[in-house]
Design a protein around this motif. Structure first.
Motif, mmCIF file in Angstrom:
data_model
loop_
_atom_site.group_PDB
_atom_site.id
_atom_site.type_symbol
_atom_site.label_atom_id
_atom_site.label_comp_id
_atom_site.label_asym_id
_atom_site.label_seq_id
_atom_site.Cartn_x
_atom_site.Cartn_y
_atom_site.Cartn_z
ATOM 1 N N UNK A 185 0.810 -1.221 0.000
ATOM 2 C CA UNK A 185 0.000 0.000 0.000
ATOM 3 C C UNK A 185 0.846 1.276 0.000
ATOM 4 N N UNK A 186 1.827 1.371 0.867
ATOM 5 C CA UNK A 186 2.651 2.581 0.940
ATOM 6 C C UNK A 186 3.337 2.853 -0.400
ATOM 7 N N UNK A 187 3.907 1.818 -0.996
ATOM 8 C CA UNK A 187 4.576 1.957 -2.289
ATOM 9 C C UNK A 187 3.602 2.391 -3.380
ATOM 10 N N UNK A 188 2.421 1.794 -3.386
ATOM 11 C CA UNK A 188 1.405 2.123 -4.388
ATOM 12 C C UNK A 188 0.967 3.578 -4.270
ATOM 13 N N UNK A 189 0.756 4.044 -3.031
ATOM 14 C CA UNK A 189 0.305 5.424 -2.825
ATOM 15 C C UNK A 189 1.413 6.436 -3.093
ATOM 16 N N UNK A 206 -4.304 7.920 -2.366
ATOM 17 C CA UNK A 206 -4.239 8.204 -0.931
ATOM 18 C C UNK A 206 -5.590 8.629 -0.363
ATOM 19 N N UNK A 207 -6.469 9.147 -1.188
ATOM 20 C CA UNK A 207 -7.778 9.607 -0.692
ATOM 21 C C UNK A 207 -8.738 8.453 -0.414
ATOM 22 N N UNK A 208 -8.376 7.240 -0.832
ATOM 23 C CA UNK A 208 -9.233 6.084 -0.607
ATOM 24 C C UNK A 208 -8.785 5.330 0.637
ATOM 25 N N UNK A 209 -9.740 4.820 1.421
ATOM 26 C CA UNK A 209 -9.359 4.025 2.587
ATOM 27 C C UNK A 209 -8.674 2.735 2.129
ATOM 28 N N UNK A 210 -7.952 2.102 3.045
ATOM 29 C CA UNK A 210 -7.265 0.853 2.694
ATOM 30 C C UNK A 210 -8.257 -0.117 2.067
ATOM 31 N N UNK A 211 -7.879 -0.668 0.928
ATOM 32 C CA UNK A 211 -8.763 -1.583 0.212
ATOM 33 C C UNK A 211 -9.732 -0.876 -0.708
ATOM 34 N N UNK A 212 -9.763 0.478 -0.676
ATOM 35 C CA UNK A 212 -10.724 1.221 -1.470
ATOM 36 C C UNK A 212 -10.196 1.686 -2.810
ATOM 37 N N UNK A 213 -8.887 1.661 -2.994
ATOM 38 C CA UNK A 213 -8.304 2.079 -4.259
ATOM 39 C C UNK A 213 -8.071 0.871 -5.147
ATOM 40 N N UNK A 214 -8.046 1.110 -6.426
ATOM 41 C CA UNK A 214 -7.884 0.003 -7.354
ATOM 42 C C UNK A 214 -7.112 0.480 -8.565
ATOM 43 N N UNK A 215 -6.178 -0.332 -9.012
ATOM 44 C CA UNK A 215 -5.464 -0.044 -10.245
ATOM 45 C C UNK A 215 -5.460 -1.293 -11.109
#
Length: 91
Positions: A18-22, A29-38
């Motif tokens: 997660x840290x690397x992705x953000x 970063x504006x999405x809660x953990x598990x809320x972002x998708x790529x």
């Protein structure tokens, strides 16, 4: 490790810490953990696709060469998901 790739036949999933992705995509970063998708999508003519999309979409990450041997760029879709397009430099 900051990412891992799991593949079965022609289907491949990349899992990234997660840290690397953000850090790579601050938009997530504006999405809660598990809320972002790529999504990571392999294409055959990345330069033509980039020219077709440039100016019509939000570019999340400009065209670049990766350390693992591909050329990538990423866009942000209308739902805030990151779509990364990639072409293997070896082809």
């Amino acid at each position: 490790w900051v990412f891992a790739i799991v593949q079965s036949d022609s289907v491949m999933f990349m899992f990234q810490e997660e840290k690397s992705l953000k850090e790579e995509y601050p938009q997530l970063a504006r999405f809660p953990q598990g809320g972002g998708l790529t999504f990571y999508i392999h294409v055959n003519d990345i330069y033509a696709l980039y020219e077709k999309l440039k100016g019509k979409v939000t570019i999340a990450k400009d065209m670049h060469k990766t350390f693992y041997g591909s050329t990538d760029f990423a866009i942000e879709d209308c739902n805030g998901h990151i779509l990364t397009f990639s072409q293997d430099n070896k082809k």
